[in-house]
Write a protein that holds these residues in place. Structure first.
Motif, short mmCIF file in Angstrom:
data_model
loop_
_atom_site.label_atom_id
_atom_site.label_comp_id
_atom_site.label_asym_id
_atom_site.label_seq_id
_atom_site.Cartn_x
_atom_site.Cartn_y
_atom_site.Cartn_z
N LYS A 54 70.00 -24.26 -24.37
CA LYS A 54 68.61 -23.94 -24.66
C LYS A 54 67.94 -25.04 -25.55
CE LYS A 54 67.97 -19.93 -22.65
NZ LYS A 54 66.90 -19.73 -21.64
N ASN A 55 68.74 -25.67 -26.35
CA ASN A 55 68.22 -26.76 -27.18
C ASN A 55 69.38 -27.71 -27.49
OD1 ASN A 55 69.59 -25.72 -29.64
ND2 ASN A 55 68.09 -24.06 -29.43
N ASP A 56 68.99 -28.88 -27.96
CA ASP A 56 70.03 -29.86 -28.26
C ASP A 56 69.47 -30.90 -29.27
OD1 ASP A 56 72.45 -31.05 -28.29
OD2 ASP A 56 72.45 -31.67 -26.18
N ASN A 57 70.38 -31.58 -29.95
CA ASN A 57 70.03 -32.62 -30.93
C ASN A 57 70.61 -33.95 -30.47
OD1 ASN A 57 68.92 -30.82 -33.16
ND2 ASN A 57 70.94 -29.91 -32.84
N ALA A 58 69.93 -35.03 -30.88
CA ALA A 58 70.42 -36.37 -30.53
C ALA A 58 70.06 -37.34 -31.64
CB ALA A 58 69.83 -36.83 -29.20
N TYR A 59 71.00 -38.20 -31.98
CA TYR A 59 70.80 -39.27 -32.95
C TYR A 59 71.05 -40.60 -32.27
CZ TYR A 59 70.89 -35.72 -36.60
OH TYR A 59 70.61 -34.63 -37.39
N ALA A 71 73.09 -60.01 -31.29
CA ALA A 71 74.20 -59.05 -31.40
C ALA A 71 73.60 -57.73 -31.82
CB ALA A 71 75.22 -59.53 -32.44
N ALA A 72 74.10 -56.63 -31.19
CA ALA A 72 73.54 -55.31 -31.48
C ALA A 72 74.65 -54.26 -31.41
CB ALA A 72 72.42 -54.98 -30.50
N ALA A 73 74.49 -53.23 -32.19
CA ALA A 73 75.41 -52.07 -32.18
C ALA A 73 74.56 -50.81 -32.07
CB ALA A 73 76.25 -52.05 -33.44
N TYR A 74 75.01 -49.87 -31.21
CA TYR A 74 74.26 -48.63 -30.99
C TYR A 74 75.14 -47.44 -31.37
CZ TYR A 74 71.39 -51.72 -28.13
OH TYR A 74 70.60 -52.74 -27.70
N TYR A 81 80.40 -38.87 -30.48
CA TYR A 81 79.44 -39.97 -30.43
C TYR A 81 80.07 -41.14 -29.68
CZ TYR A 81 82.26 -42.34 -33.96
OH TYR A 81 83.29 -42.95 -34.62
N ILE A 82 79.20 -42.05 -29.29
CA ILE A 82 79.65 -43.30 -28.68
C ILE A 82 79.04 -44.46 -29.50
CG2 ILE A 82 79.94 -42.34 -26.37
CD1 ILE A 82 77.23 -43.56 -25.63
N LEU A 83 79.70 -45.62 -29.49
CA LEU A 83 79.28 -46.79 -30.30
C LEU A 83 79.39 -48.06 -29.47
CD1 LEU A 83 78.38 -47.65 -33.16
CD2 LEU A 83 80.79 -48.05 -33.68
#
Length: 456
Positions: free
Chosen positions: A114-119, A307-310, A325-327
């Motif tokens: 019904k709902n969800d969070n994301a960072y 260079a970048a990190a997510y 999480y994924i990185l």
């Protein structure tokens, strides 16, 4: 000027009594005014070097010029910072509400929450590896502008120094003229006294006495004009030097009238090596050349590294937890080439070359103007020195003529008119010599300023 005769004084003795009473009553008031004026005014003898030092320390124009240098240095530092890598860090939070969360795929059905969070967190670092040397040219351009600004402050310093010297000599000329006037007033008073004695003896007429008195009145009028000029110049110089406005300045003796004069070519060569304007044109030429290189650098491709990190997390808790999480981490090199610059830059380069040619033409015009200025100042100084020599001879002649007529006048051979004319000639020659000496000193500094070595 007292025109009262003995008979007038004898007939009205009450005048003397009234005058004595006024002096007695008002003497304390006059003394108080004199003491007040002495307390408010302040006498100061000042040398030329001291005046220049005070004026430069007090100059608001120089303070403003220094801020322009600071501004140019700041721009140069900003250009240097462009070679440093750029980086950024961000963290984004999203909350999704999903009222319709059912998806049918034939026999299969997927139910979404019904709902969800994301960072989403991103950290990136970028560095330009090659951009046709545009960053290098940007540094060179701002460095050249900083050097030009520093030469501006040298020009301002020279101009302020010259303004101080000019005011200093103008005050000196007035003060020297006042001295000559005072000396002549003393001499005329002696002549008036002598002519009155001759008149009482019946040797001269009343008209002879009146001629000397008229001469004294004319000299006094000149003294009034000089005093007015002295007050104006003194006040302006007080402001220029940052001194209290009531300071009464006395100029120390100046002896710059006999400086040796080198050949004209020496002064021109000195100016070519020291004039700030010519040095600025050289810098502006380099700046124009750098601008051409900067525009031509737009034709080159650019190469940059990044260079970048997510950080991606779909849990309500923003803190990373195992399996939630994924990185992903990325490293890349980008090459780009805006090839349209091959035809879009041609007119920009042509315009920059025209600007460079304009700098060269302006420099040649300035060189001609500098040569003309130096020649004029050279001839003015030479003329001032020659005037001094001639005026010294004329003073000797006027003095000898005055002595002869004074002797003849005492012997009742020459008239009072002849004696007054001789006094006037000597008085005028003395004033002209003092003014010529001051003009020669100022002409020397004017010549020195035109060579660019006034403060060197």
């Amino acid at each position: 000027m007292n025109m009262t005769t003995k008979n007038h004084t004898t007939t009205y003795p009450i005048v003397k009594i009234a005058t004595a009473i006024k002096r007695y009553l008002f003497a304390p008031v006059l003394l108080g005014l004199l003491f007040t004026t002495s307390a408010n005014a302040q006498d100061r003898t000042i040398t030329l070097d001291e005046a220049i030092r005070l004026g430069l320390d007090n100059s608001k124009q120089l303070k403003l010029s220094r801020t322009k240098i600071d501004e140019a240095v700041s721009e140069y530092n900003k250009a240097k910072d462009q070679v440093l890598p750029t980086g950024s860090v961000s963290l984004t939070y999203d909350r999704a509400e999903i009222p319709a969360n059912k998806l049918n795929f034939g026999p299969s059905t997927i139910f979404l929450p019904k709902n969800d969070n994301a960072y989403l967190g991103i950290a990136s670092l970028n560095e330009t590896l090659f951009a046709g040397h545009k960053l290098k040219y940007a540094q060179e351009s701002t460095d050249l502008l900083t050097q030009i600004a520093r030469l501006d402050i040298v020009k301002d310093k020279d101009q302020i120094t010259y303004d101080i010297i000019n005011a200093y000599y103008n005050l000196y000329k007035v003060l020297q003229s006042k001295k000559v006037i005072d000396q002549n007033l003393t001499s005329i008073d002696d002549q008036i006294h002598q002519s009155q004695r001759f008149f009482e003896q019946g040797l001269v007429t009343k008209n002879d006495v009146l001629r000397f008195q008229l001469q004294r009145a004319n000299v006094e009028l000149s003294g009034i004009d000089l005093e007015s000029n002295r007050k104006i110049i003194n006040y302006n110089l007080d402001i220029l030097l940052g001194l209290p406005e009531a300071t009464q300045l006395t100029i120390a003796q100046v002896n710059e009238a006999n400086r040796p004069l080198a050949p004209l070519t020496n002064y021109i060569d000195t100016a070519m090596a020291n004039r700030q304007e010519l040095a600025q044109f050289d810098l502006r030429t380099k700046y124009a050349e750098t601008n051409i290189k900067t525009i031509e650098a737009n034709n080159s491709p650019t190469v940059s590294a990044s260079a970048a990190a997510y950080y991606v997390d779909a849990q309500a808790n923003p803190l990373p937890q195992s399996g939630s999480y994924i990185l992903p981490i990325t490293i890349g090199v980008t090459g780009a080439w805006k090839f349209d610059a091959l035809w879009l830059n041609k007119n920009k380069v042509a315009q920059a070359r025209i600007q460079k040619d304009e700098v060269a033409i302006n420099k040649n015009m300035t060189i001609d103007n500098v040569k003309t200025e130096i020649n004029q100042n050279y001839q003015n100084y030479l003329t001032a020195l020659n005037k001094i020599k001639l005026l010294q001879i004329s003073i000797e002649q006027a003095g000898e003529n005055n002595n002869i007529l004074a002797s003849k006048y005492k012997s009742n051979i020459a008239s009072a008119t002849d004696k007054a004319d001789a006094e006037t000639l000597l008085y005028q020659a003395q004033i002209n010599l003092e003014l010529a000496k001051a003009d020669a000193g100022l002409a020397y500094y004017t010549l020195l300023k035109s060579t660019g070595k006034l403060n060197k």
